[in-house]
Structure formats: C-alpha cells, structure tokens
Motif scaffolding. Structure first.
Motif, PDB file in Angstrom:
ATOM      1  N   LEU B  97       0.886  -1.151   0.000  1.00  0.00           N
ATOM      2  CA  LEU B  97       0.000   0.000   0.000  1.00  0.00           C
ATOM      3  C   LEU B  97       0.925   1.203   0.000  1.00  0.00           C
ATOM      4  O   LEU B  97       1.793   1.317   0.862  1.00  0.00           O
ATOM      5  CB  LEU B  97      -0.775   0.018   1.310  1.00  0.00           C
ATOM      6  CG  LEU B  97      -2.250  -0.299   1.308  1.00  0.00           C
ATOM      7  CD1 LEU B  97      -2.728  -0.404   2.739  1.00  0.00           C
ATOM      8  CD2 LEU B  97      -3.026   0.759   0.563  1.00  0.00           C
ATOM      9  N   ILE B  98       0.746   2.091  -0.921  1.00  0.00           N
ATOM     10  CA  ILE B  98       1.669   3.201  -1.048  1.00  0.00           C
ATOM     11  C   ILE B  98       0.950   4.540  -0.956  1.00  0.00           C
ATOM     12  O   ILE B  98      -0.013   4.793  -1.677  1.00  0.00           O
ATOM     13  CB  ILE B  98       2.415   3.099  -2.393  1.00  0.00           C
ATOM     14  CG1 ILE B  98       3.176   1.766  -2.435  1.00  0.00           C
ATOM     15  CG2 ILE B  98       3.357   4.278  -2.588  1.00  0.00           C
ATOM     16  CD1 ILE B  98       3.544   1.310  -3.825  1.00  0.00           C
ATOM     17  N   CYS B  99       1.459   5.389  -0.070  1.00  0.00           N
ATOM     18  CA  CYS B  99       0.846   6.708   0.080  1.00  0.00           C
ATOM     19  C   CYS B  99       1.413   7.652  -0.963  1.00  0.00           C
ATOM     20  O   CYS B  99       2.625   7.842  -1.068  1.00  0.00           O
ATOM     21  CB  CYS B  99       1.090   7.278   1.475  1.00  0.00           C
ATOM     22  SG  CYS B  99       0.400   8.940   1.659  1.00  0.00           S
ATOM     23  N   LEU B 100       0.538   8.257  -1.738  1.00  0.00           N
ATOM     24  CA  LEU B 100       0.957   9.142  -2.818  1.00  0.00           C
ATOM     25  C   LEU B 100       1.448  10.486  -2.289  1.00  0.00           C
ATOM     26  O   LEU B 100       2.085  11.247  -3.005  1.00  0.00           O
ATOM     27  CB  LEU B 100      -0.205   9.374  -3.790  1.00  0.00           C
ATOM     28  CG  LEU B 100      -0.628   8.130  -4.593  1.00  0.00           C
ATOM     29  CD1 LEU B 100      -1.946   8.378  -5.310  1.00  0.00           C
ATOM     30  CD2 LEU B 100       0.454   7.750  -5.589  1.00  0.00           C
ATOM     31  N   LYS B 104       5.027   6.761   2.047  1.00  0.00           N
ATOM     32  CA  LYS B 104       5.041   5.656   3.005  1.00  0.00           C
ATOM     33  C   LYS B 104       4.562   4.366   2.347  1.00  0.00           C
ATOM     34  O   LYS B 104       3.610   4.367   1.570  1.00  0.00           O
ATOM     35  CB  LYS B 104       4.132   5.990   4.187  1.00  0.00           C
ATOM     36  CG  LYS B 104       4.077   4.894   5.230  1.00  0.00           C
ATOM     37  CD  LYS B 104       3.383   5.365   6.489  1.00  0.00           C
ATOM     38  CE  LYS B 104       1.917   5.679   6.249  1.00  0.00           C
ATOM     39  NZ  LYS B 104       1.234   6.122   7.467  1.00  0.00           N
ATOM     40  N   GLY B 137      -2.797   5.352  -2.704  1.00  0.00           N
ATOM     41  CA  GLY B 137      -3.826   6.185  -2.097  1.00  0.00           C
ATOM     42  C   GLY B 137      -3.240   7.196  -1.140  1.00  0.00           C
ATOM     43  O   GLY B 137      -2.048   7.499  -1.198  1.00  0.00           O
ATOM     44  N   HIS B 138      -4.101   7.686  -0.269  1.00  0.00           N
ATOM     45  CA  HIS B 138      -3.673   8.687   0.703  1.00  0.00           C
ATOM     46  C   HIS B 138      -3.809   8.107   2.100  1.00  0.00           C
ATOM     47  O   HIS B 138      -4.882   7.657   2.481  1.00  0.00           O
ATOM     48  CB  HIS B 138      -4.537   9.942   0.572  1.00  0.00           C
ATOM     49  CG  HIS B 138      -4.539  10.497  -0.816  1.00  0.00           C
ATOM     50  ND1 HIS B 138      -3.466  11.183  -1.338  1.00  0.00           N
ATOM     51  CD2 HIS B 138      -5.466  10.428  -1.797  1.00  0.00           C
ATOM     52  CE1 HIS B 138      -3.745  11.532  -2.586  1.00  0.00           C
ATOM     53  NE2 HIS B 138      -4.952  11.076  -2.894  1.00  0.00           N
ATOM     54  N   CYS B 139      -2.713   8.132   2.849  1.00  0.00           N
ATOM     55  CA  CYS B 139      -2.733   7.528   4.170  1.00  0.00           C
ATOM     56  C   CYS B 139      -3.398   8.435   5.199  1.00  0.00           C
ATOM     57  O   CYS B 139      -3.662   9.602   4.937  1.00  0.00           O
ATOM     58  CB  CYS B 139      -1.329   7.148   4.628  1.00  0.00           C
ATOM     59  SG  CYS B 139      -0.345   8.542   5.186  1.00  0.00           S
ATOM     60  N   ALA B 140      -3.642   7.861   6.359  1.00  0.00           N
ATOM     61  CA  ALA B 140      -4.372   8.587   7.403  1.00  0.00           C
ATOM     62  C   ALA B 140      -3.443   9.309   8.378  1.00  0.00           C
ATOM     63  O   ALA B 140      -3.882   9.994   9.283  1.00  0.00           O
ATOM     64  CB  ALA B 140      -5.261   7.602   8.175  1.00  0.00           C
TER      65      ALA B 140
END
Lengths: 150, 150
Positions: B97-100, B104, B137-140
């Motif tokens: 899972l990759i944060c854009l 991360k 996606g975008h992480c929290a």
DNA sequence: GTCAGTGCAAAGGTTTTGCAATTTA
DNA sequence: TAAATTGCAAAACCTTTGCACTGAC
C-alpha cells in the motif's frame, strides 16, 4: 449518464421475463445519481421523496437485482451494513495477466479483488485512489514458444 | 509464537485496568492457534472443548478486545458474518500500500487475494509464477504532507 | 388472465446489551 | 470490597421471506 444505466436495466428486465415497475425505476434513478457508497436507508429515504410509500423490502429487492445485472456493487465494510456503489467499472479498471514466454497480455476484471483491495486500504487507513496488479505466468496457448520447452 | 500474543494481551489487560479471566485466556489461546479467518462460532466450539460453559457473548467480547489491542483483525466479506484473523502478517509474501503524499509503504498480506489470483490465472489457462500488486492512495497519518491540502 | 412486483409484517441471522451472579485484584 | 467478567436471555440490527394484493404484459 444515469440514462444509460436505466436503459441497461430496462434491457435486462426485458430480456429476462421480468416486468417494469414505477418503484424500481425511482429507486434505480436515485441510485444511479449517487456518487458514493450508499446504504439501503439512504436510498429508501431519497426514493421516498418521490414516492412516500416505497418500502424497504422493495429497495432491497431492487438493489439485489441491480447487483445481479452488474449495475451495482455491494460492499461490506466494517460497519456491518451493506453499501452499494454504482459499478461504472470502465475507468481503465482492469488488471493484467502476462505470459512470461510470449509476452501475451490478457486483461481481466475481478470484482472480488477490487473489493478486497478497498478493504485492505481501509484497514490501513488509506483512501484508495488507484492500483495495479500484474500476474505473471505461462499461458496455455499451444503456439506460445514457452510450450516447446515443456 | 502464540505465547508472544498471549503476553501482549496480558500486557494490554494489565495496563488498562482490566482483569484477567480463565475464559478469555482460553478463547485467545484458541484464536492465536488459528491459521485462517475464523468465525465466532468456530472459536466458540473450539473454546468449549476446553470449557464447555463458555458463552458466545464472551467470545464476542474477547474478540472485540483483541481487535482493540491490535491482535485480531475483523473482516467483513460478503457472507455477512464477521471473520477474525490473527494480525501477524509474517508469512513471507506481502503486497504494498503506497501513500501518494508521503511515500510511506505499508506491507500487507492477504490470503484471499492470493487465492483469487490463482483462480483467475487458472480461468485464463495460466500457470501462475509470480505477481505484484500495489495499491495507491492517501494515508491517514496526520504528519503526512498530503493532509495539509485538506 | 397470468405472473412479476409491492408493502407489510413476521422471521432469520448476527451482534450487542442489561442484569444478577461470579471472579479477580 | 470494588470493579471487571461472565452466562443467560432479551434486545437491537440488518436482511430476507411469506402472503395477499396490485399492476404490467
């Protein structure tokens, strides 16, 4: 846009010995106008704005039908409630199978995997925007050079 | 291995003003010994082999606790039933899972996806040798630069 | 007229909760 | 002893279903 979906629904209904109904058209219209995941209750209350007597059972039955004909996707997140999503699907949302011998690329779409990807992203607190998945292997094509080795 | 989890649980219990109980230890022990997703009923029947009077409510409460302290993962698939999974992730194969926003990378493992990938490959006559899957996606994370945009 | 669709209410299935009794610290 | 935990049963949810009635073809 929504029009298109309605037409698909009508086609499905016509081709499967089903009958149309005012309630179903209302519910489908409301659903296709939704941008995001919606719950049965959300659909019900929006539908009731147009016909206050629509029952919850009809919403369930309509959404089941839309799922069966591929126009809606059901999602089960942590809430315990089922969320429904318009399955536009055609956003280049396919994945690839690639043959390591002949380079052939097969495109495929798998709703289950898409669903799981969303679940995974959610579990990690991600808002999913895109993904790529590639499967590598040896194809079954007899003309594929890889078969000569075997 | 299971020992380690039990210790973590005990630590959590001790640090949060909770008390231990025989039933909870049994249920947790059974759960940590499970390889796959399990249902409440499966856990209950296994737990009852060791204490026939354990109630379903206690299983629910224990699994809720284990979820809260990060030792169990709840999954909602299409069945409508909640499945619980030991959240170890140490089985070798993982996807990403990759944060854009911040780059991360979170590793994850998902047996169902692995399974589906094989199914898909088979359906297309492929012999699967490898795969890669990346979710973007975008992480929290609040420290993630992407959050400044919002 | 026939058969699908509807609304209602009841039934199903899963999960949570109130409560008295029990157990732990 | 005070407070958490338990078992039981009831309640709370979400979803499906049986049935009589309505409506589409």
């Amino acid at each position: 846009m929504s029009e298109n979906f309605i037409e698909q629904l009508r086609g499905y209904v016509a081709n499967n010995g089903l009958k149309s109904s005012r309630q179903r058209e209302i519910i489908a219209g409301v659903f296709f106008g939704c941008e995001e995941h919606v719950t049965i209750d959300q659909l019900l209350s929006k539908a009731r704005e147009k016909d206050s007597k629509i029952s919850q059972a009809t919403v369930y039955r309509t959404m089941k039908l839309l799922s069966e004909c591929g126009l809606a996707k059901m999602r089960h997140f942590q809430s315990g409630q089922t969320l429904y999503e318009v399955s536009d699907g055609e956003k280049g949302h396919h994945d690839h199978l690639i043959c390591l011998d002949c380079g052939k690329i097969v495109e495929f779409v798998n709703a289950k995997i898409e669903e799981l990807q969303h679940t995974i992203a959610e579990e990690h607190g991600f808002e999913l925007t895109d993904h790529r998945m590639e499967l590598y292997g040896h194809c079954a094509d007899t003309k594929c050079p890889g078969k000569e080795r075997a």
